[in-house]
Motif scaffolding. Structure first.
Motif, PDB file in Angstrom:
ATOM      1  N   ALA A 174       0.932  -1.335   0.116  1.00  0.00           N
ATOM      2  CA  ALA A 174      -0.079   0.039   0.008  1.00  0.00           C
ATOM      3  C   ALA A 174       0.789   1.139   0.043  1.00  0.00           C
ATOM      4  O   ALA A 174       0.412   2.343  -0.642  1.00  0.00           O
ATOM      5  CB  ALA A 174      -0.927  -0.212   1.180  1.00  0.00           C
ATOM      6  N   ASP A 188       1.593  -7.845  -1.480  1.00  0.00           N
ATOM      7  CA  ASP A 188       0.652  -8.305  -0.760  1.00  0.00           C
ATOM      8  C   ASP A 188      -0.537  -7.993  -1.545  1.00  0.00           C
ATOM      9  O   ASP A 188      -0.581  -7.474  -2.699  1.00  0.00           O
ATOM     10  CB  ASP A 188       0.604  -7.814   0.648  1.00  0.00           C
ATOM     11  CG  ASP A 188       0.514  -6.239   0.529  1.00  0.00           C
ATOM     12  OD1 ASP A 188       0.495  -5.603  -0.610  1.00  0.00           O
ATOM     13  OD2 ASP A 188       0.804  -5.476   1.677  1.00  0.00           O
ATOM     14  N   SER A 189      -1.668  -8.036  -0.955  1.00  0.00           N
ATOM     15  CA  SER A 189      -3.036  -7.965  -1.466  1.00  0.00           C
ATOM     16  C   SER A 189      -3.326  -6.235  -1.918  1.00  0.00           C
ATOM     17  O   SER A 189      -3.615  -6.152  -3.079  1.00  0.00           O
ATOM     18  CB  SER A 189      -4.251  -8.151  -0.600  1.00  0.00           C
ATOM     19  OG  SER A 189      -4.187  -9.494  -0.065  1.00  0.00           O
ATOM     20  N   SER A 190      -2.720  -5.606  -1.254  1.00  0.00           N
ATOM     21  CA  SER A 190      -2.579  -4.097  -1.592  1.00  0.00           C
ATOM     22  C   SER A 190      -1.925  -4.096  -3.003  1.00  0.00           C
ATOM     23  O   SER A 190      -2.142  -3.124  -3.696  1.00  0.00           O
ATOM     24  CB  SER A 190      -2.432  -3.140  -0.510  1.00  0.00           C
ATOM     25  OG  SER A 190      -2.892  -3.281   0.552  1.00  0.00           O
ATOM     26  N   ILE A 199      -1.494  -6.119  -5.450  1.00  0.00           N
ATOM     27  CA  ILE A 199      -2.050  -6.691  -6.238  1.00  0.00           C
ATOM     28  C   ILE A 199      -3.445  -5.676  -6.807  1.00  0.00           C
ATOM     29  O   ILE A 199      -3.721  -5.244  -7.682  1.00  0.00           O
ATOM     30  CB  ILE A 199      -2.736  -7.999  -5.942  1.00  0.00           C
ATOM     31  CG1 ILE A 199      -1.704  -8.984  -5.872  1.00  0.00           C
ATOM     32  CG2 ILE A 199      -3.897  -8.245  -7.103  1.00  0.00           C
ATOM     33  CD1 ILE A 199      -2.143 -10.536  -5.726  1.00  0.00           C
ATOM     34  N   SER A 200      -4.060  -4.976  -5.611  1.00  0.00           N
ATOM     35  CA  SER A 200      -4.879  -4.126  -6.112  1.00  0.00           C
ATOM     36  C   SER A 200      -4.257  -2.858  -6.777  1.00  0.00           C
ATOM     37  O   SER A 200      -5.011  -2.354  -7.613  1.00  0.00           O
ATOM     38  CB  SER A 200      -5.831  -3.743  -4.766  1.00  0.00           C
ATOM     39  OG  SER A 200      -4.794  -2.762  -3.735  1.00  0.00           O
ATOM     40  N   ILE A 242      -4.242  -3.948 -10.365  1.00  0.00           N
ATOM     41  CA  ILE A 242      -5.623  -3.890 -10.876  1.00  0.00           C
ATOM     42  C   ILE A 242      -5.886  -2.451 -11.342  1.00  0.00           C
ATOM     43  O   ILE A 242      -6.397  -2.086 -12.444  1.00  0.00           O
ATOM     44  CB  ILE A 242      -6.637  -4.375 -10.109  1.00  0.00           C
ATOM     45  CG1 ILE A 242      -6.268  -5.855  -9.908  1.00  0.00           C
ATOM     46  CG2 ILE A 242      -8.061  -4.300 -10.527  1.00  0.00           C
ATOM     47  CD1 ILE A 242      -7.057  -6.516  -8.910  1.00  0.00           C
ATOM     48  N   VAL A 243      -5.569  -1.588 -10.470  1.00  0.00           N
ATOM     49  CA  VAL A 243      -5.711  -0.129 -10.933  1.00  0.00           C
ATOM     50  C   VAL A 243      -5.112   0.423 -11.978  1.00  0.00           C
ATOM     51  O   VAL A 243      -5.655   1.099 -12.847  1.00  0.00           O
ATOM     52  CB  VAL A 243      -5.648   0.869  -9.522  1.00  0.00           C
ATOM     53  CG1 VAL A 243      -5.653   2.333  -9.906  1.00  0.00           C
ATOM     54  CG2 VAL A 243      -6.631   0.548  -8.416  1.00  0.00           C
ATOM     55  N   LEU A 269      -4.101  -1.420 -14.421  1.00  0.00           N
ATOM     56  CA  LEU A 269      -4.678  -2.205 -15.432  1.00  0.00           C
ATOM     57  C   LEU A 269      -6.107  -1.393 -15.867  1.00  0.00           C
ATOM     58  O   LEU A 269      -6.363  -1.202 -17.256  1.00  0.00           O
ATOM     59  CB  LEU A 269      -5.147  -3.777 -15.200  1.00  0.00           C
ATOM     60  CG  LEU A 269      -6.003  -4.493 -16.368  1.00  0.00           C
ATOM     61  CD1 LEU A 269      -5.053  -4.965 -17.304  1.00  0.00           C
ATOM     62  CD2 LEU A 269      -6.438  -5.828 -15.458  1.00  0.00           C
ATOM     63  N   MET A 328      -0.071 -15.591  -5.060  1.00  0.00           N
ATOM     64  CA  MET A 328      -0.862 -14.203  -4.750  1.00  0.00           C
ATOM     65  C   MET A 328      -2.282 -14.403  -5.765  1.00  0.00           C
ATOM     66  O   MET A 328      -3.433 -14.111  -5.386  1.00  0.00           O
ATOM     67  CB  MET A 328      -0.327 -13.119  -4.450  1.00  0.00           C
ATOM     68  CG  MET A 328       0.422 -13.029  -3.100  1.00  0.00           C
ATOM     69  SD  MET A 328      -0.582 -13.003  -1.632  1.00  0.00           S
ATOM     70  CE  MET A 328      -1.222 -11.580  -1.932  1.00  0.00           C
ATOM     71  N   LEU A 365      -4.434 -17.235  -5.410  1.00  0.00           N
ATOM     72  CA  LEU A 365      -5.291 -17.050  -4.416  1.00  0.00           C
ATOM     73  C   LEU A 365      -6.439 -16.087  -4.300  1.00  0.00           C
ATOM     74  O   LEU A 365      -7.492 -16.630  -4.043  1.00  0.00           O
ATOM     75  CB  LEU A 365      -4.380 -16.911  -3.184  1.00  0.00           C
ATOM     76  CG  LEU A 365      -3.669 -17.955  -2.324  1.00  0.00           C
ATOM     77  CD1 LEU A 365      -2.679 -17.161  -1.532  1.00  0.00           C
ATOM     78  CD2 LEU A 365      -4.589 -18.659  -1.889  1.00  0.00           C
ATOM     79  N   THR A 366      -6.264 -14.990  -5.079  1.00  0.00           N
ATOM     80  CA  THR A 366      -7.251 -14.192  -5.394  1.00  0.00           C
ATOM     81  C   THR A 366      -8.028 -14.392  -6.538  1.00  0.00           C
ATOM     82  O   THR A 366      -9.176 -13.645  -6.817  1.00  0.00           O
ATOM     83  CB  THR A 366      -6.621 -12.602  -5.441  1.00  0.00           C
ATOM     84  OG1 THR A 366      -5.642 -12.633  -6.164  1.00  0.00           O
ATOM     85  CG2 THR A 366      -6.326 -12.228  -4.017  1.00  0.00           C
ATOM     86  N   GLY A 367      -7.723 -15.207  -7.198  1.00  0.00           N
ATOM     87  CA  GLY A 367      -8.442 -15.636  -8.535  1.00  0.00           C
ATOM     88  C   GLY A 367      -8.327 -14.824  -9.423  1.00  0.00           C
ATOM     89  O   GLY A 367      -9.182 -14.509 -10.447  1.00  0.00           O
ATOM     90  N   LEU A 368      -7.174 -13.729  -9.590  1.00  0.00           N
ATOM     91  CA  LEU A 368      -7.123 -12.740 -10.555  1.00  0.00           C
ATOM     92  C   LEU A 368      -6.112 -13.269 -11.584  1.00  0.00           C
ATOM     93  O   LEU A 368      -5.799 -12.409 -12.476  1.00  0.00           O
ATOM     94  CB  LEU A 368      -6.675 -11.659  -9.842  1.00  0.00           C
ATOM     95  CG  LEU A 368      -7.963 -10.864  -9.000  1.00  0.00           C
ATOM     96  CD1 LEU A 368      -7.242 -10.040  -7.982  1.00  0.00           C
ATOM     97  CD2 LEU A 368      -8.838 -10.209  -9.824  1.00  0.00           C
ATOM     98  N   VAL A 399      -7.088 -12.387 -14.953  1.00  0.00           N
ATOM     99  CA  VAL A 399      -7.247 -10.729 -15.449  1.00  0.00           C
ATOM    100  C   VAL A 399      -5.984 -10.214 -16.079  1.00  0.00           C
ATOM    101  O   VAL A 399      -6.231  -9.541 -17.101  1.00  0.00           O
ATOM    102  CB  VAL A 399      -7.593 -10.102 -14.249  1.00  0.00           C
ATOM    103  CG1 VAL A 399      -7.948  -8.637 -14.383  1.00  0.00           C
ATOM    104  CG2 VAL A 399      -9.054 -10.640 -13.691  1.00  0.00           C
TER     105      VAL A 399
END
Lengths: 107, 674
Positions: free
Chosen positions: A18, A50-52, A54-55, A58-59, A61, A83, A86-89, A92
């Motif tokens: 983050a 971490d998940s942040s 990955i987010s 995504i942003v 993308l 990761m 795990l998040t299914g991404l 994408v």
């Protein structure tokens, strides 16, 4: 070159979380503003994410798509792949094994 | 009721957290088992022996209502089977100590919509004043109303905060480091021309192995030359090395400059709300802040706009998120996704006309849920682990994305907290539990908030809770949701089940009325046999409840019981609106008291009240006319109906309740007006 889509490679280093989310999205925004139609995020030197993190990808993308461009990843290590799974991404993102493969495809 | 023991200064247990079975749990279990057995016996008697089939059209609904209540009681008792009390050492008193540099970064999210700026200011001020490492705490005002006053308030508060002594010291330290860098860079710059000349000199004589001073000195120059190569770290010349050093220091300076700019601890975020796209209410507001790139705290304290945190909040709650690894000799993250603390209200009148006191919920019920790994997240006064919320949010997002590719455009609004219910807090917690994260309920009051103080606002809030909860049931039924344990399924289902009570209540309210006007009873005998079965069952049920509610004032328990019954129209409405697929909107609970009388909101209750009273009178008249064969039935129905009236009276009374204006308030307002 003028007829081809402009390609820009963004290399990330270290830990993606983050705290560097804003920096990464600024870089992607700038690349898009410079007319890059295809952005490759090279994760060869990324140690962890971490998940942040990955987010943030995504942003990025989303930014690329809304500017009519494309965004791909390359050289992701097993941890990053895990990761994404795990998040299914995983589906994408367009993922290349390394920069050479990407260049071969789009150069 | 006393909050959980505070063990700030008297560590009497090993480790940093401890949990034990709540007091009187064994007594409760004992009573609960008797209760269940008696309940079954009663239900069996009702089903086999006492349904008045001649009046099946209301005997059967009554029996079903009783079965509903019995099942509800069963779920309630399952939920309370293992309540736990937790104790924790404060963050600065952990054993072994947690070094300050390991204390995590924390973001405070104050979600607001159209609350007055002064209210939010009080909350933000208290949040900034929480005891913590200053540079690791940030307060974000998430203003969904985008009001200029709020933005100005945030800016002012930020400036004030930067001007406090502590923050000035923090800034001074950074500036001090920056000044040192500047001096160092200047020194290196000054060295540069001299060094360049010296290097030329060195190279010239070292190469020729001679010097103006003699052979010996030439050898020394040669050694010196070699030394510079070693110290250069692979650079071709000393000047290159110097330039690189300067560049490095300059980069450090840029970082310090950024840190200085970034010192502000009170920030304002107002998301754009494009017309024609769903905004997802409070969940959307929080998600936007999570993904905006402006927030990065490892933990997030969510506060409603009017909930003022105590200074010790973070220190009391954060230790739950860590475990000490002896062999690694450090604190590591554990599997706790959130820690919920109680909601407490500072504006309640002593008789609490709207039934807001919630010591039963923020007490035994939450402790029961906690003991069974399913503490409830209620949206405020809780700390969340960012990684947990984001990872579970992403997983959910990816499954939504598989169905609708366009959703990518809304990622920032839907990627974190659940947006599929108007009670996003409960739904998010359930998803976290289903994903294997754990939770904690910490029973110590650490924040004080405001409760709605008129009936209209109260009913809006309750309706949202009821609708949202039932909505989650229809969309993500906990009984079938993957990942939840059996007991977690029952816990969540129990909560949802309780919101269907409106129908059963209606039957209980109407039964005596039907009797008064028709003389028909739904039970074959309303006499001794009924009393014999009903009274012991009822008494043991009350005793079981009391063993749970021990310590909570009787007045509060009575109030909550009244509201559980009196809000029956609201519960019926919530079920019907959800099942009829009406679109539900997130109604922000108003924070200003609306003056006035709200009799129009309680029409159904008034109707039942009037019918009951008229019915009793009519029944009495019938009785004197000699129309009743069984006077006992009349007495029982009068008691029943009278009980109903006392329950309903709570909300009817609340509809014309006005705050008592004390002399002090009058004086204050008078002073204010001059």
């Amino acid at each position: 070159m003028a007829t081809q889509t402009q390609v820009e490679v963004v290399e990330l280093f270290g830990r993606i979380d983050a705290s560097n989310s804003d920096t990464i999205r600024q870089i992607v925004k700038e690349s898009l503003a410079h007319g890059a139609g295809r952005i490759l995020i090279d994760c060869r030197q990324v140690t962890s994410l971490d998940s942040s993190g990955i987010s943030t990808l995504i942003v990025a993308l989303k930014l690329a798509r809304s500017a009519g461009g494309k965004l791909a990843l390359c050289s992701i290590n097993d941890r990053i792949r895990m990761m994404l799974q795990l998040t299914g991404l995983e589906q994408v993102f367009e993922v290349f094994s390394n920069r050479a493969e990407f260049e071969q495809r789009y150069a | 009721m006393s909050p959980s023991t505070v063990l700030e200064n008297q560590p009497t247990f090993f480790g940093n957290t401890r949990s034990q079975l709540r007091k009187r749990t064994l007594l409760f279990r004992y009573l609960a088992i008797i209760n269940i057995l008696l309940g079954l016996w009663y239900i069996e008697w009702r089903m086999v022996y006492s349904i008045n089939l001649e009046a099946w059209w209301f005997a059967v609904p009554l029996f079903m209502a009783e079965v509903y209540s019995f099942t509800g009681g069963l779920l309630f008792m399952v939920g309370l089977w293992r309540p736990i009390e937790r104790q924790v050492r404060s963050l600065d008193r952990l054993f072994p100590r947690m070094p300050a540099e390991q204390w995590p970064t924390v973001d405070v999210f104050i979600a607001c919509y159209n609350e007055p700026a002064e209210m939010v200011e009080a909350t933000a001020r208290a949040a900034l004043a929480m005891q913590y490492i200053h540079r690791k705490l940030r307060v974000y005002i998430l203003d969904d109303g985008s009001s200029p006053e709020m933005a100005a308030m945030a800016e002012r508060l930020n400036a004030e905060d930067l001007d406090t002594k502590t923050m000035r010291i923090v800034a001074r330290k950074i500036r001090h480091r920056r000044d040192r860098l500047v001096r160092r860079i200047e020194e290196l710059h000054n060295l540069e021309p001299g060094i360049a000349d010296a290097e030329t000199f060195l190279n010239f004589y070292a190469k020729r192995q001679m010097s103006p001073m003699g052979r010996m000195q030439a050898k020394w120059l040669g050694s010196l030359k070699e030394l510079t190569v070693i110290l250069n770290g692979g650079k071709a010349t000393v000047t290159d090395y110097l330039m690189e050093e300067i560049a490095d220091l300059q980069a450090q300076m840029v970082r310090l400059d950024k840190e200085l700019q970034d010192l502000g601890r009170c920030r304002y975020i107002a998301r754009p709300k494009p017309a024609g796209r769903p905004h997802h209410a409070k969940a959307g507001n929080i998600n936007y802040a999570l993904f905006s790139g402006e927030t990065s705290g490892k933990f997030i304290l969510t506060l409603d706009a009017d909930h003022i945190p105590q200074a010790k909040f973070l220190k009391r709650v954060l230790p739950y998120f860590y475990k000490y690894e002896l062999f690694a000799d450090r604190y590591e993250d554990n599997n706790i996704a959130f820690v919920q603390t109680p909601q407490d209200f500072s504006n309640l009148p002593s008789d609490d006309p709207f039934g807001h006191q919630a010591h039963l919920f923020y007490g035994p019920i939450q402790q029961g849920k906690d003991g069974l790994d399913s503490a409830f997240y209620t949206g405020t006064n809780a700390i969340l682990r960012r990684e947990a919320v984001v990872s579970v949010g992403l997983r959910n997002f990816s499954s939504l994305l598989a169905e609708d590719d366009d959703l990518l455009d809304d990622f920032e609004l839907v990627g974190g907290m659940s947006i599929s219910s108007i009670t996003e807090d409960m739904n998010t917690a359930m998803r976290l539990h289903a994903a294997g994260w754990q939770s904690v309920y910490h029973n110590e009051i650490l924040a004080h908030g405001l409760a709605p103080d008129d009936l209209d606002a109260t009913l809006k809030q309750r309706l949202r809770w009821a609708q949202g909860t039932i909505q989650v049931l229809t969309q993500e039924n906990p009984l079938t949701k993957q990942g939840l344990s059996l007991i977690q399924r029952l816990q969540y289902f129990g909560t949802m089940y309780s919101y269907f009570s409106g129908f059963a209540t209606l039957v209980y309210l109407v039964c005596p009325i039907i009797y008064f006007f028709t003389g028909i009873v739904p039970v074959k005998s309303m006499g001794i046999a009924f009393a014999l079965h009903f009274v012991p069952t009822y008494i043991i049920n009350r005793l079981t409840f009391l063993s749970v509610a021990w310590g909570i004032p009787a007045r509060e328990l009575w109030r909550s019981e009244q509201y559980a019954i009196a809000l029956f129209p609201l519960f019926i409405k919530s079920v019907s609106t959800v099942f009829l697929n009406a679109s539900l909107s997130f109604q922000v609970t108003p924070k200003y008291r609306k003056k006035g009388i709200f009799l129009h909101l309680v029409q159904a209750q008034i109707l039942v009240l009037v019918l009951s009273l008229v019915g009793m009178a009519w029944g009495l008249y019938q009785y004197y006319q000699g129309a009743y064969s069984d006077p006992m039935a009349y007495v029982i129905n009068v008691i029943w109906s009278g009980y109903n009236i006392t329950l309903l009276w709570s909300v009817i009374g609340a509809s014309f309740w006005q705050p008592k204006v004390s002399k002090k308030d009058l004086n204050l307002s008078r002073e204010g007006s001059f």
